[in-house]
Design an enzyme around this catalytic site. Structure first.
Site, short mmCIF file in Angstrom:
data_model
loop_
_atom_site.label_atom_id
_atom_site.label_comp_id
_atom_site.label_asym_id
_atom_site.label_seq_id
_atom_site.Cartn_x
_atom_site.Cartn_y
_atom_site.Cartn_z
N LYS A 1 -24.27 -24.09 -19.34
CA LYS A 1 -24.05 -24.84 -18.09
C LYS A 1 -25.03 -24.42 -16.99
O LYS A 1 -25.58 -25.27 -16.29
CB LYS A 1 -22.60 -24.59 -17.63
N MET B 1 -10.75 -42.84 -55.75
CA MET B 1 -11.67 -42.05 -56.57
C MET B 1 -10.97 -40.81 -57.12
O MET B 1 -11.13 -40.45 -58.29
CB MET B 1 -12.90 -41.66 -55.74
N PHE C 1 -13.36 -19.94 -22.05
CA PHE C 1 -12.72 -21.22 -22.36
C PHE C 1 -13.73 -22.18 -22.98
O PHE C 1 -14.81 -22.39 -22.45
CB PHE C 1 -12.12 -21.82 -21.08
N GLN C 2 -13.36 -22.76 -24.08
CA GLN C 2 -14.21 -23.71 -24.82
C GLN C 2 -15.57 -23.12 -25.19
O GLN C 2 -16.57 -23.81 -25.19
CB GLN C 2 -14.36 -25.03 -24.06
N GLU D 1 -16.04 -36.88 -31.12
CA GLU D 1 -17.44 -36.45 -31.29
C GLU D 1 -17.96 -36.68 -32.71
O GLU D 1 -19.15 -36.94 -32.91
CB GLU D 1 -17.60 -34.98 -30.91
#
Lengths: 553, 167
Positions: free
Chosen positions: A163, A467, A113-114, A51
């Site tokens: 959802k 760097m 969940f999630q 993602e």
């Protein structure tokens, strides 16, 4: 028509002009992905490997075009994986709409969940965010998200859609794309005062930033420079707004900016700052910053005026309108003595340029690439030394052709952003990256290959985190703590494993050969360029330092 | 130089608005003295009053940063001379038969109300400007303050104007 929430979302995205969305499916966005499946001929979905890559792709898409980038992720880890990408867009004022799924409303707050509170998590790194709890509010919320993302100073907006809201139905009526808020015009009296200050100045200097790209005012910056005979420098975000070969352009200022650009700004008696926020990387020690100069600060974000550097005159408005009004009222000016001094600084910079090490040097790599690119080729970077070398040295010609993570400094930004920029423009993009940055999100090679993205990836491979190592060399007694990578990654073989073309170069001849092949290949090509691990980015103003601390070589 | 400022705001009456506002203060490192919030005569708006101590830079930045929050609809610094400002305290003080009279007398002078009277304690409600309340608390300390709560300042401009006129 009565549609379910998922269809309302997809219809609203299309209605708002979205042609491409970047994302990754998951449990709480299945309904949205079902609609994307059904509407695949009307809206393209680009599947990323992670993602974060999708968020950077939406960011690169937006930077390359000025259009709002759209990214979709599922709840929980999908949503949290977006956070770096959203923060990156926030720091660089990139218009983005991030859509996340969430667990159904009746499960929210139960550690389902999630489930995460992504609205809470992203509050500090979005312009605004929403959770939609009633499907009847969905279409208007998405429209509002697009309006906010593009209005004034652009930025990311997140819309969290549980959802059940995707499943429930409501009436959908198509509407035209929302218009961003009207551009704020300046106060006429302030413009008048600015004109007086410019007329009175002996050593005026124009300093601009990313706001000039956002409001498309590159032409006005050049016109102003010509009319008042003033040199021009920019922040990293400003790069590409005007062509590098514009006669009065001195380049980027700041920690790794051009000596002449930074020095001349310090010697100016008037700084006309346009669409720039005086970041600490650009100013160094603020107490010693432009002590002898008056400052006119023009910015669309009122909070930027006097935030980091106090201005003599702050003008809160659209920069393009302000510049046009100033140009109308200003009489042509000449500053021969000042320009002579600027030329002297330029010569000094030229004579004192640091010598590069090794067979293949960063600047030469950039030169060789520059010989093959077109004026509008998207030039994307990751973060680190290579980014600074490109910012210093690449000959930009077209606005929005430089795409880099400036404010957040996100290593791993480049792969996603390059994919987004190439898809947005339909052009071959060039990604300059380092072996450190590339290692962070190289999984997006899979995306570039599956999406057939024409992309040339140059890894400036020094085997170290360059760097950080440079700072360790200069300020930490050469204690190379965890910056020597000692990895055995075979990057060309890795590229081949992903289905891309993998090449390598260790001198200019092999680089030119590889580039020739890369620019003739339809698809993604990686070139592993071996550079010296002690190559430094110079000039450098040490952290917290001021212009007099500048290290030239 | 650090001064006390009072800021009045009309904000959308949504959940999460208080978080947006208070999170901005902590994110930007501004210290606030008090923050109050409540619905207004218009159900779509809540009104917030923020008091803070800081210099002019902090005041200007706080106002500008608050203006950037989508849910903040109107915002204004309320100057002391042109505004009415009030705060309410409920304070429970230990009382004995010997000192009860003194406590009641002090409360009376301050126009405070007695809202609970128990054998060993008195609960006092007092309204006023911050400075008055601070003075009252000082006077109550020797008796033993058992517990207290302050609402934080609420404030609005004097005269016919209203923050909602500006929206």
């Amino acid at each position: 028509m009565e549609y379910n929430g998922a269809k309302i979302l997809v219809e609203t995205l299309i209605e708002q002009g979205t042609e491409v969305v970047f994302g990754y499916p998951g449990g709480q966005v299945l309904n949205i992905y079902d609609e994307l499946y059904l509407n695949a001929d009307r809206i393209r979905h680009v599947l990323s490997a992670h993602e974060q890559g999708a968020a950077h792709a939406a960011d690169g898409y937006a930077r390359a075009t000025g259009k709002t980038g759209v990214v979709i992720a599922t709840s929980g880890p999908g949503a949290t994986n977006l956070v770096t990408g959203i923060a990156n867009a926030f720091l660089d004022s990139v218009p983005m709409v991030a859509i996340t799924g969430n667990v159904s409303c009746n499960l929210i707050g139960r550690d389902s969940f999630q489930e995460v509170d992504i609205v809470g998590i992203t509050m500090p790194v979005t312009k605004h965010n929403f959770i939609v709890k009633d499907v009847r509010d969905l279409a208007d919320t998405v429209r509002e998200a697009f309006r906010i993302a593009k209005s004034g100073r652009p930025g990311p907006v997140l819309v969290d859609i549980p959802k059940d809201v995707q499943v429930n139905t409501a009436e959908y009526i198509k509407k035209p794309p929302v218009q961003p808020d009207a551009k704020k015009a300046p106060d006429a009296a302030q413009i008048e005062r600015a004109v007086q200050m410019i007329a009175a100045a002996k050593r005026p200097y124009i300093y601009f930033g990313g706001g000039v790209i956002t409001c498309d005012a590159g032409d006005e910056i050049m016109a102003l420079s010509q009319k008042i005979d003033a040199p021009v420098g920019c922040s990293m975000m400003g790069l590409s707004a005007i062509p590098n070969d514009f006669a009065s352009f001195l380049g980027m200022v700041g920690m790794h900016g051009h000596y002449c650009a930074t020095r001349a700004k310090a010697e100016a008696d008037l700084i006309i700052a346009v669409g720039v926020r005086f970041s600490d990387r650009a100013t160094g020690d603020k107490s010693k910053y432009a002590k002898d100069a008056k400052i006119i600060h023009i910015d669309i974000d009122n909070a930027e005026i006097d935030k980091n550097i106090p201005s003599t005159l702050g003008i809160n408005c659209d920069a393009k309108i302000a510049l046009q009004m100033m140009l109308e009222q200003l009489n042509p000016l000449k500053h021969d003595e000042w320009q002579q001094e600027v030329r002297r600084l330029k010569q000094y910079e030229h004579d004192n340029a640091a010598k590069c090490l090794g067979k293949l040097t960063p600047y030469r790599i950039i030169d060789c690439v520059g010989a093959l690119t077109q004026a509008d080729t998207p030039i994307v970077t990751d973060v680190g030394q290579h980014q600074m070398w490109v910012a210093q040295h690449y000959p930009f010609k077209t606005a929005r052709s430089f795409i880099s993570s400036c404010g957040l400094g996100t290593m791993g930004f480049g792969m996603g952003a390059a994919i987004g920029a190439s898809i947005a423009t339909g052009k071959r993009a060039v990604l300059f990256t380092g072996d450190g940055s590339f290692g962070m999100n190289l999984n997006e090679l899979a995306t570039a290959v599956s999406q057939k993205v024409p992309l040339v990836i140059l890894i400036l491979n020094n085997g170290v985190l360059g760097m950080v190592r440079q700072w360790q060399t200069m300020f930490y007694n050469k204690h190379y703590s965890n910056t020597t990578l000692d990895r055995k990654t075979d990057f060309p073989a890795l590229a081949k494993a992903f289905g891309a073309v993998g090449l390598s170069a260790d001198d200019e001849t092999s680089l030119k050969e590889a580039l020739k092949q890369a620019f003739a290949t339809d698809g993604t090509v990686l070139i592993d360029c071996k550079i010296d691990d002690d190559e430094r980015v110079l000039p450098m103003i040490p952290p917290g330092g001021a212009i007099d601390d500048l290290i030239l070589k | 130089m650090a001064k006390k400022f009072v800021i009045g705001m009309l904000v959308s009456n949504h959940f999460g608005v208080l978080t947006r506002v208070s999170a901005m203060f902590s994110r930007r490192g501004f210290n606030i003295d008090s923050l109050t919030v409540g619905v207004t005569e218009l159900p779509e708006y809540s009104r917030m009053t923020v008091t803070m101590t800081g210099d002019n830079y902090a005041r200007d930045q706080i106002i500008k940063q608050l203006q950037k929050i989508e849910d903040v609809k109107e915002i204004k610094e309320l100057k002391h001379a042109q505004s009415v400002m009030r705060e309410l305290i409920i304070l429970k003080v230990a009382a004995t038969s010997e000192n009860r009279k003194d406590i009641l007398e002090t409360a009376n002078v301050f126009k405070a109300k007695i809202i609970d009277f128990s054998p060993d304690s008195i609960c006092i409600e007092i309204t006023g400007e911050c400075s008055k309340l601070d003075a009252f608390i000082e006077l109550m300390k020797p008796y033993g303050i058992i517990e207290m709560c302050r609402t934080g300042t609420v404030a609005m401009d004097r005269g016919i104007t209203s923050l909602k006129d500006e929206i």
